[in-house]
Write a protein that holds these residues in place. Sequence first.
Motif, mmCIF file in Angstrom:
data_model
loop_
_atom_site.group_PDB
_atom_site.id
_atom_site.type_symbol
_atom_site.label_atom_id
_atom_site.label_comp_id
_atom_site.label_asym_id
_atom_site.label_seq_id
_atom_site.Cartn_x
_atom_site.Cartn_y
_atom_site.Cartn_z
ATOM 1 N N MET A 118 0.825 -1.204 0.000
ATOM 2 C CA MET A 118 0.000 0.000 0.000
ATOM 3 C C MET A 118 0.862 1.258 0.000
ATOM 4 S SD MET A 118 -3.029 -1.186 2.631
ATOM 5 C CE MET A 118 -3.835 0.410 2.525
ATOM 6 N N ARG A 119 1.958 1.243 0.757
ATOM 7 C CA ARG A 119 2.849 2.407 0.767
ATOM 8 C C ARG A 119 3.467 2.622 -0.602
ATOM 9 N NH1 ARG A 119 6.200 1.530 6.467
ATOM 10 N NH2 ARG A 119 4.412 1.844 7.865
ATOM 11 N N ARG A 120 3.827 1.535 -1.222
ATOM 12 C CA ARG A 120 4.415 1.647 -2.546
ATOM 13 C C ARG A 120 3.409 2.197 -3.542
ATOM 14 N NH1 ARG A 120 9.291 2.285 -4.851
ATOM 15 N NH2 ARG A 120 9.232 1.570 -7.042
ATOM 16 N N ALA A 121 2.185 1.717 -3.461
ATOM 17 C CA ALA A 121 1.155 2.216 -4.380
ATOM 18 C C ALA A 121 0.861 3.684 -4.126
ATOM 19 C CB ALA A 121 -0.105 1.377 -4.225
ATOM 20 N N ALA A 122 0.857 4.103 -2.843
ATOM 21 C CA ALA A 122 0.597 5.513 -2.530
ATOM 22 C C ALA A 122 1.708 6.408 -3.062
ATOM 23 C CB ALA A 122 0.449 5.680 -1.020
ATOM 24 N N LYS A 123 2.950 5.966 -2.959
ATOM 25 C CA LYS A 123 4.057 6.768 -3.483
ATOM 26 C C LYS A 123 3.973 6.891 -4.994
ATOM 27 C CE LYS A 123 7.392 5.750 0.182
ATOM 28 N NZ LYS A 123 8.722 5.142 0.497
ATOM 29 N N ASP A 124 3.621 5.813 -5.668
ATOM 30 C CA ASP A 124 3.493 5.884 -7.128
ATOM 31 C C ASP A 124 2.359 6.808 -7.537
ATOM 32 O OD1 ASP A 124 5.577 4.112 -7.286
ATOM 33 O OD2 ASP A 124 4.308 2.331 -7.568
ATOM 34 N N GLN A 125 1.250 6.766 -6.783
ATOM 35 C CA GLN A 125 0.122 7.635 -7.109
ATOM 36 C C GLN A 125 0.487 9.095 -6.885
ATOM 37 O OE1 GLN A 125 -3.405 6.690 -4.931
ATOM 38 N NE2 GLN A 125 -4.688 8.179 -6.039
ATOM 39 N N ALA A 126 1.244 9.376 -5.820
ATOM 40 C CA ALA A 126 1.644 10.758 -5.557
ATOM 41 C C ALA A 126 2.572 11.279 -6.642
ATOM 42 C CB ALA A 126 2.336 10.832 -4.188
ATOM 43 N N LYS A 127 3.461 10.457 -7.101
ATOM 44 C CA LYS A 127 4.338 10.886 -8.183
ATOM 45 C C LYS A 127 3.554 11.176 -9.453
ATOM 46 C CE LYS A 127 8.497 8.453 -6.634
ATOM 47 N NZ LYS A 127 9.496 7.394 -6.978
ATOM 48 N N ASN A 128 2.544 10.343 -9.738
ATOM 49 C CA ASN A 128 1.745 10.574 -10.946
ATOM 50 C C ASN A 128 0.947 11.874 -10.835
ATOM 51 O OD1 ASN A 128 2.666 8.188 -12.083
ATOM 52 N ND2 ASN A 128 1.002 6.956 -11.210
ATOM 53 N N GLU A 129 0.412 12.167 -9.633
ATOM 54 C CA GLU A 129 -0.354 13.407 -9.450
ATOM 55 C C GLU A 129 0.540 14.631 -9.578
ATOM 56 O OE1 GLU A 129 -2.215 13.008 -5.700
ATOM 57 O OE2 GLU A 129 -3.728 11.558 -6.391
ATOM 58 N N ASP A 130 1.781 14.555 -9.093
ATOM 59 C CA ASP A 130 2.697 15.690 -9.220
ATOM 60 C C ASP A 130 3.134 15.904 -10.657
ATOM 61 O OD1 ASP A 130 2.519 16.008 -6.514
ATOM 62 O OD2 ASP A 130 4.371 14.900 -6.065
ATOM 63 N N ALA A 131 3.234 14.820 -11.392
ATOM 64 C CA ALA A 131 3.686 14.952 -12.777
ATOM 65 C C ALA A 131 2.570 15.362 -13.721
ATOM 66 C CB ALA A 131 4.285 13.621 -13.258
ATOM 67 N N ALA A 132 1.279 15.217 -13.321
ATOM 68 C CA ALA A 132 0.153 15.553 -14.219
ATOM 69 C C ALA A 132 0.090 17.047 -14.546
ATOM 70 C CB ALA A 132 -1.148 15.049 -13.594
ATOM 71 N N PRO A 133 0.173 18.013 -13.552
ATOM 72 C CA PRO A 133 0.137 19.443 -13.906
ATOM 73 C C PRO A 133 1.292 19.852 -14.822
ATOM 74 C CG PRO A 133 -0.274 19.131 -11.565
ATOM 75 C CD PRO A 133 0.153 17.819 -12.094
ATOM 76 N N ALA A 134 2.450 19.249 -14.600
ATOM 77 C CA ALA A 134 3.588 19.594 -15.469
ATOM 78 C C ALA A 134 3.331 19.212 -16.909
ATOM 79 C CB ALA A 134 4.861 18.919 -14.938
ATOM 80 N N ARG A 135 2.720 18.043 -17.123
ATOM 81 C CA ARG A 135 2.428 17.609 -18.483
ATOM 82 C C ARG A 135 1.340 18.492 -19.109
ATOM 83 N NH1 ARG A 135 2.900 12.332 -16.151
ATOM 84 N NH2 ARG A 135 0.619 12.226 -15.982
ATOM 85 N N GLN A 136 0.346 18.938 -18.283
ATOM 86 C CA GLN A 136 -0.729 19.796 -18.816
ATOM 87 C C GLN A 136 -0.198 21.172 -19.204
ATOM 88 O OE1 GLN A 136 -3.806 19.873 -15.880
ATOM 89 N NE2 GLN A 136 -4.380 17.699 -16.189
ATOM 90 N N GLY A 137 0.811 21.645 -18.422
ATOM 91 C CA GLY A 137 1.370 22.986 -18.743
ATOM 92 C C GLY A 137 2.172 22.978 -20.028
ATOM 93 N N THR A 138 2.810 21.892 -20.328
ATOM 94 C CA THR A 138 3.586 21.804 -21.573
ATOM 95 C C THR A 138 2.661 21.620 -22.765
ATOM 96 O OG1 THR A 138 3.829 19.435 -21.252
ATOM 97 C CG2 THR A 138 5.575 20.858 -20.408
#
Length: 287
Positions: free
Chosen positions: A267-287
């Motif tokens: 569960m911790r591993r899945a939460a870390k992966d989800q957090a990384k994906n959420e942080d990377a989503a705004p960056a991809r939308q801005g580009t």
Amino acid sequence: MPIPSSLPRSGNLLRVACVFLLLMLLAACSKMVTLQAGLTDMDANEIVLALNRKGIQVDKQKSKEGVTLLVKDSELSRATETMNAAGLPRRSLSNLGEVFKKQGMISSPMEERVRYLHGLSAELESTMLQFDKVVVARVHVVLPERIAPGEPVQPSSAAVFIKYRPPLDEDVIVPRVRRLVASSIPGLSSDDGRSKVSVVMTPGEPPVQGIEWTTLGPFRVAADSAAGLVLSMTLPFLVALAACGYIAFQAALRNPRAAQVLMKLAMRRAAKDQAKNEDAAPARQGT
């Protein structure tokens, strides 16, 4: 407190592994058998040198009867073949002093003649063995003799047999051998006498191909087979290690506490992966 059932099983596996290792060590040790006995120290050293060049280990033991050479039972046939190819052990040759040693007060002319012929042949054979690559040398000498009264005297002659290790230039060696033998026998020193010395030379079997040996743990194996042996020993070990890991993982899943720990880690591993994906989503939308 109850003893876990896995401990007896682990003890049994450990005993089985120890027995298996002991059997492997016993298989690596071969029985020592007698190769040659009653040898002189010089002949024994010559045999040991020839066998060591082929990677054959020899155990040398001295006694009152002479030197005894021992080899492993598995190496007996190869050691015998190597000795035959090298012409070892060399035939014991008598010198003139030993041959002419009288056993009684008076010797007959026949005995004196036989001793002389034998001693002369032995001395020539010993000299022939000094040539490089000569394995076996035999010399048969015939001295002048009158077969019957009134008949002409049979002239001297000699026959030489030489077995050698190729390559050897016979055209160079044969004249030297004929000249040496003719100069040692009465009545053959002239050019006509040399023609009465016949020389037969024959090549011996090619020597056994040498094997380069190496040590692999408690075993002594051929260098060419070392890599394959390491691979064949490593693969079963890796398979056994993977099987043990799988069994341990399955056993951990059956344990409630271990299952909870694994679940929390997942569960911790899945939460870390989800957090990384959420942080990377705004960056991809801005580009």
